[in-house]
Design a protein around this motif. Structure first.
Motif, PDB file in Angstrom:
ATOM      1  N   THR A   1       0.857  -1.185   0.000  1.00 32.76           N
ATOM      2  CA  THR A   1       0.000   0.000   0.000  1.00 32.76           C
ATOM      3  C   THR A   1       0.891   1.233   0.000  1.00 32.76           C
ATOM      4  OG1 THR A   1      -0.146   0.317   2.418  1.00 32.76           O
ATOM      5  CG2 THR A   1      -1.659  -1.276   1.413  1.00 32.76           C
ATOM      6  N   MET A   2       0.439   2.272  -0.679  1.00 30.77           N
ATOM      7  CA  MET A   2       1.255   3.478  -0.721  1.00 30.77           C
ATOM      8  C   MET A   2       0.408   4.710  -1.017  1.00 30.77           C
ATOM      9  SD  MET A   2       3.356   3.059  -4.323  1.00 30.77           S
ATOM     10  CE  MET A   2       4.054   4.712  -4.229  1.00 30.77           C
ATOM     11  N   ASN A   3       0.945   5.823  -0.577  1.00 27.06           N
ATOM     12  CA  ASN A   3       0.299   7.112  -0.758  1.00 27.06           C
ATOM     13  C   ASN A   3       1.284   8.007  -1.500  1.00 27.06           C
ATOM     14  OD1 ASN A   3      -0.891   9.601  -0.532  1.00 27.06           O
ATOM     15  ND2 ASN A   3      -0.842   9.673   1.699  1.00 27.06           N
ATOM     16  N   ASP A   4       0.995   8.285  -2.759  1.00 27.07           N
ATOM     17  CA  ASP A   4       1.930   9.030  -3.611  1.00 27.07           C
ATOM     18  C   ASP A   4       2.200  10.453  -3.141  1.00 27.07           C
ATOM     19  OD1 ASP A   4       2.972   7.400  -5.582  1.00 27.07           O
ATOM     20  OD2 ASP A   4       1.134   7.456  -6.757  1.00 27.07           O
ATOM     21  N   ILE A   5       1.300  11.053  -2.379  1.00 30.53           N
ATOM     22  CA  ILE A   5       1.484  12.464  -2.045  1.00 30.53           C
ATOM     23  C   ILE A   5       2.343  12.672  -0.808  1.00 30.53           C
ATOM     24  CG2 ILE A   5      -0.759  13.017  -3.044  1.00 30.53           C
ATOM     25  CD1 ILE A   5      -1.756  13.494  -0.180  1.00 30.53           C
ATOM     26  N   ASP A   6       2.730  11.598  -0.116  1.00 23.58           N
ATOM     27  CA  ASP A   6       3.553  11.741   1.081  1.00 23.58           C
ATOM     28  C   ASP A   6       4.923  12.279   0.682  1.00 23.58           C
ATOM     29  OD1 ASP A   6       5.032  11.464   3.414  1.00 23.58           O
ATOM     30  OD2 ASP A   6       3.896   9.700   4.042  1.00 23.58           O
ATOM     31  N   ARG A   7       5.267  13.437   1.175  1.00 15.03           N
ATOM     32  CA  ARG A   7       6.504  14.111   0.739  1.00 15.03           C
ATOM     33  C   ARG A   7       7.755  13.555   1.403  1.00 15.03           C
ATOM     34  NH1 ARG A   7       3.602  19.954   1.779  1.00 15.03           N
ATOM     35  NH2 ARG A   7       2.108  19.815   0.072  1.00 15.03           N
ATOM     36  N   SER A   8       7.593  12.659   2.392  1.00  9.29           N
ATOM     37  CA  SER A   8       8.760  12.189   3.135  1.00  9.29           C
ATOM     38  C   SER A   8       9.236  10.817   2.679  1.00  9.29           C
ATOM     39  CB  SER A   8       8.404  12.102   4.629  1.00  9.29           C
ATOM     40  OG  SER A   8       7.388  11.131   4.845  1.00  9.29           O
ATOM     41  N   VAL A   9       8.657  10.291   1.577  1.00  9.19           N
ATOM     42  CA  VAL A   9       8.940   8.913   1.207  1.00  9.19           C
ATOM     43  C   VAL A   9       9.961   8.812   0.087  1.00  9.19           C
ATOM     44  CG1 VAL A   9       6.626   8.212   1.892  1.00  9.19           C
ATOM     45  CG2 VAL A   9       7.070   8.831  -0.480  1.00  9.19           C
TER      46      VAL A   9
END
Length: 537
Positions: free
Chosen positions: A409-417
């Motif tokens: 699972t992933m969230n593309d908008i997370d700026r810390s990844v």
């Protein structure tokens, strides 16, 4: 059900004031000039507006629909909104004779009559008593039908994910924050009847956590290091269903119970032998009668280590086979470990997969997880391959079993990844879980939200529409239903939706807008959208 019957009986008997249930249900409406003879019974239309508060139940919303042109047709029914499960009336002249269930499938147009039907008088309607066994039974069957429909619909939605996963072996679920990606991953695994493994990636997670690495151990107060499998490698071993049929531990427990803490090792002119204990030197398995020389002792721990393929005292290996033979002859040792073929699916869920440094975490498994290289054809040597013990299923190389599936699972908008490189991306199928879909999955059919689900849907849709139209944002920043489930934390408060905004949504949206010179004004605009009562406002 009483109101449904009273309504129809009143119409069928030329709006008679002596029809069944008239005094209780119909008269107040007639006197208030508010009786609506037909119409859809939901969303405040016609019949629904005649009775307040009767339509909210644990599994959804009840509505009455009356087809004005012919009230005795299939267009008239008591319905659990959105399910296609209906209560219909059979007529005898101008009176209802019995009530029965009918399911209408909107996808196929098929109608299937449920074999549950009761004569009106047997249901105890209008008798002023508590519900009798018949009406309770009727309601229970109705409730079971609805729950079955909900489950079938949920499975239909999950089936598309299962098909995608089975075809590709690896799947990434993407979506806006709070869209229930992890929840969906677990539901997919459950629907497959799979064994589930779970880890969450983060910046400190590495190869030794995932595949294998050295771990400190304390052995007799001496600190050393030992190779240990990581979470994924351990999961893959379990997926192979290694079944150890040996009774070795049981046999040596019995042996040492009889001889004490150690076995005496002896050397004779004819070879290496062993004695059962120092106190039983004469009881040698192959006593030669000649002079014996002590060469050491062996403990239960030593034997277990040797049997597990961890050679620690190689000098006594010559005695080891003799002990095994003795256990076989005297204690019925079954020395047989097998790998049993197992088709049970095993789903390994990697939550927040893009929060870790993926290339370093997977290492050489980059090759093994490829859908085209599952099984032994994808075997690779891991970084600590030379330290894998004898007897380990991956002694000759690691591979991902055919029955292992990976969901990330992933969230593309997370700026810390970390970003995921294209070579890794192509090894996964990708599927977005939308905010709208998350509402269906997490709120629409949940009994806890039956009284507020429509308002939640309105607020959520209005807010997400505004987010998508806000400068610097787009659909990827929309807010999923998991955030709106937090409404339950404040449901006893008069300002529950205000609490939801202040404690959960406002902070997230502020982070979205951080750095935007118009952040304050835009946040107010989003708040206004959240508070809209209609999408047309």
């Amino acid at each position: 059900m009483e109101y449904f019957v009273a309504h129809l009986e009143h119409i069928a008997n030329d709006y008679s004031d002596s029809s069944i249930g008239y005094e209780k249900y119909i008269k107040p409406l007639v006197e208030g000039n508010n009786f609506k003879s037909s119409g859809q019974g939901y969303n405040g239309q016609a019949i629904q507006s005649q009775v307040n508060g009767w339509d909210k139940y644990q599994n959804g919303q009840i509505c009455i629909n009356v087809y004005g042109a012919n009230y005795q047709s299939r267009g008239t029914y008591l319905n659990w909104q959105g399910t296609g499960v209906n209560i219909m009336a059979d007529w005898h002249g101008s009176h209802i004779e019995n009530l029965y269930m009918l399911y209408y499938n909107p996808d196929t147009g098929e109608r299937s009559k449920k074999n549950v039907s009761f004569v009106i008088k047997d249901l105890g309607l209008f008798d002023g008593q508590v519900p009798n066994e018949n009406i309770i039974s009727f309601f229970d069957e109705y409730n079971k039908m609805i729950e079955t429909i909900y489950k079938e619909r949920a499975m239909m939605k999950i089936d598309k994910y299962i098909d995608l996963l089975e075809a590709n072996k690896n799947l990434i679920l993407t979506g806006a924050p709070g869209t229930g990606k992890t929840y969906m991953a677990k539901e997919i695994a459950k629907a497959m009847g799979a064994e589930i493994g779970f880890v969450q990636f983060h910046p400190s997670y590495d190869y030794t956590d995932f595949v294998e690495g050295l771990r400190p151990i304390n052995h007799d107060n001496v600190v050393g290091f030992e190779r240990k499998d990581g979470a994924f490698k351990e999961f893959c071993a379990e997926a192979l269903n290694i079944r150890d049929t040996t009774n070795f531990d049981e046999c040596i427990d019995k042996l040492f119970d009889s001889v004490g803490e150690e076995i005496l090792l002896l050397e004779t002119p004819t070879g290496k032998q062993f004695g059962l204990s120092r106190s039983a030197r004469g009881n040698l398995r192959l006593h030669t009668g000649k002079e014996l020389k002590e060469s050491g002792v062996i403990t239960k721990k030593d034997l277990r280590a040797e049997y597990s393929g961890i050679p620690t005292f190689k000098w006594w290996k010559g005695y080891y086979q003799g002990i095994i033979t003795y256990l076989t002859n005297n204690y019925n040792l079954i020395n047989d470990s097998n790998i049993i073929e197992d088709n049970t699916p095993h789903v390994f869920i990697i939550d927040e997969i893009n929060r870790g440094e993926i290339s370093k975490i997977f290492g050489e498994l980059f090759f093994s997880i490829d859908p085209g290289y599952r099984g032994e054809k994808g075997k690779v040597n891991t970084q600590y391959q030379n330290m894998v013990p004898e007897g380990d299923v991956f002694k000759d190389g690691f591979y991902v079993p055919e029955n292992v599936y990976i969901i990330g699972t992933m969230n593309d908008i997370d700026r810390s990844v970390e970003s995921m490189d294209f070579a890794m991306r192509r090894r996964f199928a990708w599927q977005e879980v939308t905010a709208e879909e998350s509402y269906t999955n997490m709120i629409e059919n949940d009994p806890e939200f039956v009284l507020v689900k429509d308002e939640i849907k309105q607020r959520m849709s209005s807010l997400n529409k505004a987010i998508a139209e806000t400068e610097g944002l787009d659909e990827a920043y929309q807010i999923g239903a998991a955030y709106f489930r937090k409404y339950l934390n404040y449901k006893e408060k008069a300002n529950a939706f205000d609490c939801l905004w202040e404690n959960h949504l406002k902070g997230l949206l502020f982070e979205y807008l951080r750095g935007n010179r118009r952040a304050k004004a835009l946040l107010e605009k989003l708040h206004d959208a959240y508070n809209k009562k209609s999408l047309n406002e």
